[in-house]
Design an enzyme around this catalytic site. Structure first.
Site: not given
Length: 218
Positions: A128-130, A133
């Site tokens: 989810v983070y990648l 970003k």
């Protein structure tokens, strides 16, 4: 120069503020908690209390009025869940970029992550983070009113900086001290010839200023 930094109490931002003040620039850090203000003042930086998860574009633009550059260095942090990856790593970055456009601040540097990709698949928190970003990076790339540079550091460490880095469109994975990330950011904000570049950063053999100059205009 006057540089406004989102995520002003973050580990990279505090290092960046120290460097900017030391060289004679004005540094203002946007922080979420009033109790963080003294840490910025001790560095000579100006604290600006504003929650980027709830602020309006106009409120953020007001913080950016008169700035020469804006740096997005905010992050939800490793202990946060998927929801805050969306509200901080993605939505706050987009908000900050929109506010820079509204305030007329062209120079915009965003701290992303190696592997960031809007089409990244997976349901784990890091996936989810990648994706968040990557989506923020893609949005910034689409803003013609910004002279943007996207910086994607490798694995961040608290080791003392060496001042020696590898800064290229593709470096491959590797570690990088937060000290050196801050040093590269300080060089990037006043090197507008790096506008339009997405750069990966790991430890290497080139002094930070040389590394930034070598990619400028490429």
């Amino acid at each position: 120069m006057r540089i406004v930094i989102a995520g002003g109490h973050g580990q990279i931002a505090l290092r960046l503020e120290r460097l900017l003040v030391a060289r004679g620039d004005e540094a203002a850090g946007i922080i979420r908690k009033p109790e963080q203000a003294d840490d910025l003042r001790q560095l000579g930086a100006e604290p600006v209390v504003l929650n980027l998860e709830s602020a309006s574009v106009d409120e953020v633009a007001e913080c950016l009025e008169g700035a020469d550059a804006a740096v997005f260095a905010a992050g939800a942090g490793p202990g946060s869940g998927a929801e805050r990856k969306e509200t901080v790593d993605k939505a706050a970055a987009i908000l900050f970029a929109d506010a820079a456009v509204r305030a007329g601040v062209r120079r915009f540097v965003i701290v992303s992550s190696m592997g960031a990709d809007a089409t990244h698949e997976g349901d784990e928190i890091f996936d989810v983070y990648l994706r968040a970003k990557g989506e923020a990076d893609a949005y910034v790339r689409g803003l013609d009113a910004l002279d943007w540079t996207i910086l994607r550091p490798g694995a961040l460490t608290d080791d003392a900086g060496t001042g020696l880095v590898r800064l290229e469109a593709r470096t491959g994975r590797g570690p990088i001290p937060r000290d050196d990330v801050a040093a590269v950011l300080a060089d990037l904000v006043d090197t507008p010839a790096t506008a339009g570049l997405t750069l990966e950063l790991i430890s290497g053999t080139a002094p930070t200023s040389v590394a930034v100059k070598s990619v400028a205009g490429n």
